[in-house]
Design a protein around this motif. Structure first.
Motif, PDB file in Angstrom:
ATOM      1  N   PHE A 193       0.958  -1.373  -0.282  1.00 24.22           N
ATOM      2  CA  PHE A 193      -0.055  -0.160   0.066  1.00 24.22           C
ATOM      3  C   PHE A 193       1.003   1.364  -0.035  1.00 24.22           C
ATOM      4  CE2 PHE A 193      -2.118   3.174   2.942  1.00 24.22           C
ATOM      5  CZ  PHE A 193      -3.088   3.716   1.566  1.00 24.22           C
ATOM      6  N   CYS A 194       0.581   2.263  -1.081  1.00 26.15           N
ATOM      7  CA  CYS A 194       1.267   3.438  -0.985  1.00 26.15           C
ATOM      8  C   CYS A 194       0.066   4.627  -0.716  1.00 26.15           C
ATOM      9  CB  CYS A 194       1.623   3.526  -2.290  1.00 26.15           C
ATOM     10  SG  CYS A 194       2.930   2.585  -2.967  1.00 26.15           S
ATOM     11  N   PRO A 195       0.274   5.204   0.529  1.00 25.67           N
ATOM     12  CA  PRO A 195      -0.741   6.151   0.625  1.00 25.67           C
ATOM     13  C   PRO A 195      -0.526   7.439  -0.186  1.00 25.67           C
ATOM     14  CG  PRO A 195       1.009   6.179   2.583  1.00 25.67           C
ATOM     15  CD  PRO A 195       1.240   4.886   1.405  1.00 25.67           C
ATOM     16  N   GLY A 196      -1.199   8.585   0.074  1.00 26.46           N
ATOM     17  CA  GLY A 196      -1.010   9.730  -0.877  1.00 26.46           C
ATOM     18  C   GLY A 196      -0.290  10.822   0.021  1.00 26.46           C
ATOM     19  N   CYS A 237       6.166  -7.557  -6.961  1.00 30.67           N
ATOM     20  CA  CYS A 237       5.039  -8.308  -6.251  1.00 30.67           C
ATOM     21  C   CYS A 237       3.651  -8.319  -7.073  1.00 30.67           C
ATOM     22  CB  CYS A 237       4.634  -7.435  -5.042  1.00 30.67           C
ATOM     23  SG  CYS A 237       6.111  -7.543  -3.683  1.00 30.67           S
ATOM     24  N   PHE A 238       3.584  -7.350  -7.847  1.00 30.67           N
ATOM     25  CA  PHE A 238       2.246  -7.308  -8.696  1.00 30.67           C
ATOM     26  C   PHE A 238       2.331  -8.701  -9.782  1.00 30.67           C
ATOM     27  CE2 PHE A 238       0.391  -6.162 -12.933  1.00 30.67           C
ATOM     28  CZ  PHE A 238      -1.070  -6.009 -12.462  1.00 30.67           C
ATOM     29  N   ASP A 239       3.467  -8.849 -10.395  1.00 29.39           N
ATOM     30  CA  ASP A 239       4.033  -9.907 -11.029  1.00 29.39           C
ATOM     31  C   ASP A 239       3.606 -11.300 -10.339  1.00 29.39           C
ATOM     32  OD1 ASP A 239       4.538  -8.525 -13.220  1.00 29.39           O
ATOM     33  OD2 ASP A 239       6.673  -8.530 -13.005  1.00 29.39           O
ATOM     34  N   TYR A 298      -1.640  -8.061  -4.039  1.00 26.74           N
ATOM     35  CA  TYR A 298      -2.485  -7.119  -4.098  1.00 26.74           C
ATOM     36  C   TYR A 298      -1.788  -5.888  -4.215  1.00 26.74           C
ATOM     37  CZ  TYR A 298      -6.795  -9.933  -3.238  1.00 26.74           C
ATOM     38  OH  TYR A 298      -7.653 -10.664  -3.337  1.00 26.74           O
ATOM     39  N   ILE A 299      -1.916  -4.801  -4.808  1.00 29.59           N
ATOM     40  CA  ILE A 299      -1.228  -3.587  -4.955  1.00 29.59           C
ATOM     41  C   ILE A 299      -2.442  -2.235  -4.599  1.00 29.59           C
ATOM     42  CG2 ILE A 299       0.357  -1.929  -6.268  1.00 29.59           C
ATOM     43  CD1 ILE A 299       1.823  -4.410  -5.739  1.00 29.59           C
TER      44      ILE A 299
END
Length: 195
Positions: A77-80, A101-103, A107-108
């Motif tokens: 998870f990347c917050p804004g 990780c996406f590959d 979950y992204i």
């Protein structure tokens, strides 16, 4: 036990970052907060939010990546936060890790500026529906803009994106639903008396 990694860089939006951390932990997810180095970093694991709230992250990116080499989290998870998203997007190691990780089918997730500014620098949104802070979709790769949707949050396969701080609760419940199931999501939703 399900696992999640939350990436924090100076300038992150506190509500967007810490609401998912809190709610995911309530759901029994093992969450690690990861400090991303930036030009303003004073201490390796001390990160300061956009509203000057300091947070001590659980680990640094270097330490996290050494462990993640063998075991990837279930959700990243990347917050804004404008400056926070910019600092995340300038970290090549993070972008590479997100794609890896996406590959692997993880979950992204991202909220506010990060879907456009951070994920927009990766291949992750390619062909996926997504959302971000209103008006920021133009900060993304031009090809990705075609699949932008003006919604509170959008789930498309293993990509989950959301608008902003005001959507943090709904977004967090969606993350819980995906990781832990509808019953756990409802329990956390009802227990926190969400609208």
């Amino acid at each position: 036990m399900k696992t999640a990694a939350v990436f924090l860089a100076d300038g992150f939006e506190e509500v967007e970052a810490l609401t998912p951390v809190d709610y995911l932990r309530r759901a029994g997810v093992e969450v690690v907060t990861v400090a991303i180095p930036s030009p303003t970093t004073k201490k390796e694991n001390l990160v300061t939010g956009s509203h000057k709230i300091p947070v001590i992250a659980d680990t640094t990116l270097k330490e996290y990546l050494s462990k993640a080499a063998s075991e990837k989290p279930d959700l990243l998870f990347c917050p804004g936060g404008g400056k926070g998203a910019e600092n995340l997007s300038n970290c090549a190691e993070l972008l590479e890790h997100l794609e890896e990780c996406f590959d692997k089918g993880k979950y992204i997730s991202a909220i506010c500026a990060s879907p456009a500014v951070v994920l927009g620098k990766t291949k992750i949104p390619d062909g996926k529906k997504w959302t971000c802070y209103p008006g920021m979709s133009t900060e993304s790769n031009e090809a990705y803009q075609l699949n932008y949707e003006d919604k509170v949050f959008v789930t498309d396969g293993t990509l989950i994106t959301s608008r902003a701080a005001g959507a943090a609760e709904e977004f967090s419940i969606e993350l819980i639903r995906l990781l832990c199931g509808a019953e756990t999501a409802k329990k956390v939703h009802d227990g926190t008396v969400q609208r």
